[in-house]
Design a protein around this motif. Sequence first.
Motif, PDB file in Angstrom:
ATOM      1  N   ARG A 252       0.828  -1.211   0.000  1.00 38.98           N
ATOM      2  CA  ARG A 252       0.000   0.000   0.000  1.00 38.98           C
ATOM      3  C   ARG A 252       0.861   1.259   0.000  1.00 38.98           C
ATOM      4  N   ALA A 253       2.047   1.182   0.605  1.00 45.21           N
ATOM      5  CA  ALA A 253       2.929   2.351   0.648  1.00 45.21           C
ATOM      6  C   ALA A 253       3.350   2.773  -0.757  1.00 45.21           C
ATOM      7  N   GLN A 255       1.713   1.969  -3.536  1.00 46.12           N
ATOM      8  CA  GLN A 255       0.497   2.381  -4.253  1.00 46.12           C
ATOM      9  C   GLN A 255       0.160   3.836  -3.933  1.00 46.12           C
ATOM     10  N   CYS A 256       0.262   4.208  -2.667  1.00 42.67           N
ATOM     11  CA  CYS A 256      -0.024   5.594  -2.276  1.00 42.67           C
ATOM     12  C   CYS A 256       0.963   6.561  -2.914  1.00 42.67           C
ATOM     13  N   SER A 259      -0.026   7.453  -6.356  1.00 46.21           N
ATOM     14  CA  SER A 259      -1.407   7.931  -6.511  1.00 46.21           C
ATOM     15  C   SER A 259      -1.473   9.425  -6.757  1.00 46.21           C
ATOM     16  N   ALA A 262      -0.338  12.499  -4.173  1.00 47.87           N
ATOM     17  CA  ALA A 262       0.725  12.135  -3.230  1.00 47.87           C
ATOM     18  C   ALA A 262       1.804  13.209  -3.174  1.00 47.87           C
ATOM     19  N   TYR A 270       1.081  12.453   0.364  1.00 52.39           N
ATOM     20  CA  TYR A 270       1.435  11.043   0.553  1.00 52.39           C
ATOM     21  C   TYR A 270       1.134  10.601   1.976  1.00 52.39           C
ATOM     22  N   LEU A 273      -2.581  10.200   2.391  1.00 54.57           N
ATOM     23  CA  LEU A 273      -3.091   8.987   1.745  1.00 54.57           C
ATOM     24  C   LEU A 273      -2.763   7.749   2.579  1.00 54.57           C
ATOM     25  N   LEU A 274      -1.604   7.743   3.212  1.00 52.17           N
ATOM     26  CA  LEU A 274      -1.249   6.635   4.094  1.00 52.17           C
ATOM     27  C   LEU A 274      -2.221   6.529   5.267  1.00 52.17           C
ATOM     28  N   ARG A 278      -9.075  10.342   1.316  1.00 48.69           N
ATOM     29  CA  ARG A 278      -9.631  10.268  -0.043  1.00 48.69           C
ATOM     30  C   ARG A 278      -9.256  11.567  -0.750  1.00 48.69           C
TER      31      ARG A 278
END
Length: 389
Positions: A252-253, A255-256, A259, A262, A270, A273-274, A278
Amino acid sequence: MADAAVNDTRTAQPAQRVLIAADKFKGSLTAVQVAERLTAGLRSVVPGLEIESLPVADGGDGTVDAAVAAGFERREVQVAGPLGQAVTAAFALRGDTAVVEMAEASGLQRLPAGVFAPLTASTYGSGELLRAALDTGARTIVFGVGGSATTDGGAGMLSALGARFLDAQGKPVTPGGGGLAALARADLSGLDPRLSSIELVLASDVDNPLTGPRGASAVYGPQKGASPDDVAALDAALAYFAKVLEEAIGPRAAQCAASPGAGAAGGVGYGALLLGARFRPGIEVMLDVLGFAPALERASLVITGEGSLDEQTLHGKAAAGVAAAVRAAGKEVVAVCGRLALPPEAVARAGIRQAYPLTDVEPDMATCIAYAGPLLERVAERIARDHLG
């Protein structure tokens, strides 16, 4: 007589009502002052004109002021500034919704004049602001990001909320993006548990990823005083930060980090998002929060604007967001600005009927900045004659 009364009813026109939904003119006027000057100019031509003011912002500096002008309560708290100094920062609260502006704690305006700290500026105070909002019992937090002095990937913010970022000796890394190069271990297990039960909205006008040629350091680092060497060092440190976090919490780190949003505000996006935030365009979020839709319904003409109408305007800035919403409702919008750097066809594509720059009244830009208020009143008089006659 009865026939005359019927005719009167048929020819009566609905009262004109203007909605002023403009952003600040940076360096000259706040959004509230813009609305005040426009109101004065319009009413000098059309006395008694119905005017509703709804100052707007896109998530950057001025966001809290816009929320307060719309009826939110202003709350102040002592937090750490970007260099660790104590500052008084504000957030806005209405019911269980809080609006937190990271620039209040970690913005460029919190640095001494002429001082930049691209490698050491921290977002710790932004985390303290979020914690203060949690302390009020807020269930929804709109986190507006922009205008930051920082490029630390949100590490400081996360630290203030309970995360730990340690070097090889088990000591906290030094503040700022530069310190992330010494990171050996990340531990997010101590994050404030209240974060898991709220809605956190990341409100930003940029959709950059964390690293790379469109990342936080490459695109925005130079605005914060970063030299080319600093930009390279910060980009490498942020990439390493994401790698260590991936080891701590899994894919997930990464992916964020890739994104949209970020890279906003030096990578504080970033960090948000972690935390499960949204991402939404800042102006869309703020229009919802400020109650723009019902105000638009009441209006026959909307005036929006900002200091400069340029290419950036078309990519998520307040004026374009307002214009899009007005156009979708089938109503008319005009824009005011200090400087117009868009061709007429681009203005039209944005849904703006006509743009009114101060430079049409006073060609000298320095004079426009110094006397923006009186000049804006004169521009409002022109709008009244053109559209409210």
